[in-house]
Design an enzyme around this catalytic site. Sequence first.
Site, PDB file in Angstrom:
ATOM      1  N   HIS A  47       0.857  -1.183   0.000  1.00 43.50           N
ATOM      2  CA  HIS A  47       0.000   0.000   0.000  1.00 43.50           C
ATOM      3  C   HIS A  47       0.894   1.235   0.000  1.00 43.50           C
ATOM      4  CE1 HIS A  47      -3.844  -2.005   1.826  1.00 43.50           C
ATOM      5  NE2 HIS A  47      -3.282  -2.749   0.891  1.00 43.50           N
ATOM      6  N   GLU A  49       0.970   3.847   1.811  1.00 40.03           N
ATOM      7  CA  GLU A  49       1.448   4.251   3.133  1.00 40.03           C
ATOM      8  C   GLU A  49       2.633   3.404   3.579  1.00 40.03           C
ATOM      9  OE1 GLU A  49      -1.703   3.488   2.177  1.00 40.03           O
ATOM     10  OE2 GLU A  49      -3.124   4.147   3.694  1.00 40.03           O
ATOM     11  N   CYS A  77      -6.159   1.776   5.853  1.00 39.59           N
ATOM     12  CA  CYS A  77      -6.774   0.545   6.324  1.00 39.59           C
ATOM     13  C   CYS A  77      -6.164   0.183   7.678  1.00 39.59           C
ATOM     14  CB  CYS A  77      -6.543  -0.577   5.307  1.00 39.59           C
ATOM     15  SG  CYS A  77      -4.820  -1.126   5.194  1.00 39.59           S
ATOM     16  N   CYS A  80      -2.337  -0.445   7.504  1.00 46.03           N
ATOM     17  CA  CYS A  80      -1.563   0.784   7.373  1.00 46.03           C
ATOM     18  C   CYS A  80      -1.622   1.626   8.644  1.00 46.03           C
ATOM     19  CB  CYS A  80      -2.045   1.587   6.168  1.00 46.03           C
ATOM     20  SG  CYS A  80      -1.658   0.767   4.599  1.00 46.03           S
TER      21      CYS A  80
END
Length: 145
Positions: A47, A49, A77, A80
């Site tokens: 992801h 992040e 999410c 993260c």
Amino acid sequence: MDVALDEARAAGARGEVPVGAVIVDAHDRVVAQAGNQTRELNDPTAHAEVLAIRAACAAAGSERLIGYALYVTLEPCAMCAAAIAAARIARLYYGASDPKSGGVAQGARVFSHAQCHHAPDVFDGIGEGEAQEMLRAFFAEKRKG
């Protein structure tokens, strides 16, 4: 947030879910930026992040990013959010909320758990309109094909 939105656009152009992230140090200098790369790297943890946190930690020579801020186009999410807490990021700014998979204000609400050792200051709705539209258009196109 403009840099994060640019990263999101680039991710979308690569066929990734258009999410971008930027980390700035205590002097507001960009130290890392990334867009989603889960498909490109065949890595469900890639992801934006997480990729930005990895790069910022490498640049800082530390697993902690005390005093740093993370800008991301979509509410992180749970995975993260946990990484943000582990990195001790001071401030989180995000654009669009994520009722389906969010882990900050929605769903798991990671930062409000007793097990969370650090919670950043959270600011939402930054660049929300553009981030939401980018995601809406991306998924509308996916449904057509």
